[in-house]
Design a protein around this motif. Structure first.
Motif, short mmCIF file in Angstrom:
data_model
loop_
_atom_site.label_atom_id
_atom_site.label_comp_id
_atom_site.label_asym_id
_atom_site.label_seq_id
_atom_site.Cartn_x
_atom_site.Cartn_y
_atom_site.Cartn_z
N LEU A 158 0.81 -1.23 0.00
CA LEU A 158 0.00 0.00 0.00
C LEU A 158 0.84 1.27 0.00
O LEU A 158 0.29 2.37 -0.12
CB LEU A 158 -0.95 0.00 1.20
CG LEU A 158 -2.06 -1.04 1.14
CD1 LEU A 158 -2.87 -1.02 2.41
CD2 LEU A 158 -2.94 -0.83 -0.08
N GLU B 155 1.46 4.65 -4.43
CA GLU B 155 0.26 5.46 -4.70
C GLU B 155 -0.71 4.75 -5.65
O GLU B 155 -1.92 4.77 -5.43
CB GLU B 155 0.69 6.80 -5.28
CG GLU B 155 -0.43 7.75 -5.55
CD GLU B 155 0.07 9.09 -6.10
OE1 GLU B 155 -0.79 9.86 -6.57
OE2 GLU B 155 1.28 9.36 -6.08
N MET C 21 -2.39 1.81 -3.84
CA MET C 21 -3.37 2.32 -2.88
C MET C 21 -4.63 2.76 -3.62
O MET C 21 -5.76 2.48 -3.18
CB MET C 21 -2.76 3.49 -2.09
CG MET C 21 -3.68 4.04 -1.04
SD MET C 21 -3.87 2.84 0.30
CE MET C 21 -4.34 3.92 1.60
N ALA C 22 -4.48 3.42 -4.76
CA ALA C 22 -5.62 3.87 -5.56
C ALA C 22 -6.43 2.68 -6.07
O ALA C 22 -7.67 2.73 -6.10
CB ALA C 22 -5.15 4.74 -6.72
N VAL D 108 -6.73 -0.31 -4.62
CA VAL D 108 -7.47 -0.85 -3.48
C VAL D 108 -8.65 0.05 -3.14
O VAL D 108 -9.77 -0.43 -2.90
CB VAL D 108 -6.55 -1.07 -2.25
CG1 VAL D 108 -7.37 -1.42 -1.01
CG2 VAL D 108 -5.53 -2.16 -2.55
N GLU D 109 -8.44 1.36 -3.13
CA GLU D 109 -9.53 2.30 -2.86
C GLU D 109 -10.66 2.13 -3.88
O GLU D 109 -11.84 2.12 -3.52
CB GLU D 109 -9.01 3.74 -2.91
CG GLU D 109 -8.15 4.13 -1.74
CD GLU D 109 -8.95 4.47 -0.50
OE1 GLU D 109 -10.11 4.90 -0.63
OE2 GLU D 109 -8.42 4.28 0.60
N GLN D 110 -10.28 2.00 -5.16
CA GLN D 110 -11.28 1.85 -6.21
C GLN D 110 -12.07 0.55 -6.02
O GLN D 110 -13.30 0.53 -6.16
CB GLN D 110 -10.59 1.86 -7.58
CG GLN D 110 -11.54 1.96 -8.74
CD GLN D 110 -10.80 2.13 -10.07
OE1 GLN D 110 -9.57 2.12 -10.13
NE2 GLN D 110 -11.55 2.28 -11.13
N MET E 173 -12.53 -1.06 -3.20
CA MET E 173 -13.36 -0.93 -2.00
C MET E 173 -14.62 -0.12 -2.30
O MET E 173 -15.69 -0.43 -1.80
CB MET E 173 -12.55 -0.28 -0.87
CG MET E 173 -11.48 -1.18 -0.30
SD MET E 173 -10.41 -0.35 0.90
CE MET E 173 -11.56 -0.01 2.22
N GLU E 174 -14.47 0.90 -3.11
CA GLU E 174 -15.61 1.78 -3.42
C GLU E 174 -16.59 1.15 -4.41
O GLU E 174 -17.80 1.27 -4.25
CB GLU E 174 -15.09 3.10 -3.99
CG GLU E 174 -16.19 4.11 -4.25
CD GLU E 174 -15.66 5.44 -4.73
OE1 GLU E 174 -16.42 6.17 -5.37
OE2 GLU E 174 -14.48 5.76 -4.45
N ALA F 126 -11.30 -6.26 -3.46
CA ALA F 126 -10.54 -6.05 -2.22
C ALA F 126 -10.84 -7.22 -1.28
O ALA F 126 -11.98 -7.69 -1.21
CB ALA F 126 -10.92 -4.72 -1.59
N LEU G 195 -7.29 -6.47 4.57
CA LEU G 195 -7.41 -5.11 5.08
C LEU G 195 -7.67 -5.10 6.58
O LEU G 195 -7.25 -4.19 7.29
CB LEU G 195 -8.50 -4.36 4.32
CG LEU G 195 -8.20 -4.21 2.82
CD1 LEU G 195 -9.44 -3.74 2.07
CD2 LEU G 195 -7.04 -3.27 2.60
#
Length: 110
Positions: free
Chosen positions: A15, A18, A21-22, A24-26, A28-29, A75, A80
């Motif tokens: 993570l 960058e 991390m993006a 994983v964020e995507q 998750m969302e 994810a 996490l």
């Protein structure tokens, strides 16, 4: 230095990038997505995204499943959760640090 990396160190290492991390964020969302959706609009080549996804899979943060010829990614809550558990286990440290900061700021303002 650490011998083999522990799962927690692998997670933090994965993570720390960058782009990863993006990703994983995507995930998750938006939930499960094909790799092509992760590439679209990012300015990153498909091979680069594949390499990032491999690192995330090896760290246990992302799962992959086949759907015909497509590969779908999601994810992994378990991966996490490892980070969340570590953070919560250090809560007293963070809270005492914040308490000291608050006391110092209050003293400075008086």
């Amino acid at each position: 230095m650490y011998g083999h990396m522990t799962p927690l160190l692998k997670s933090f290492s994965a993570l720390s990038d960058e782009t990863r991390m993006a990703i994983v964020e995507q995930l998750m969302e938006h939930g499960e997505l094909p790799a092509g959706d992760l590439v679209r609009g990012s300015g990153i080549t498909a091979p680069a995204v594949s390499r990032h996804l491999k690192v995330l899979r090896e760290a246990g943060l992302v799962a992959q499943r086949a759907d015909g010829t497509r590969r779908l990614y999601s994810a992994r809550p378990q991966g996490l959760q490892l980070i969340a558990d570590w953070t919560l286990s250090r809560q007293s440290f963070w809270q005492s640090s914040l308490d000291r900061l608050e006391a110092a700021l209050t003293e400075e303002l008086e």
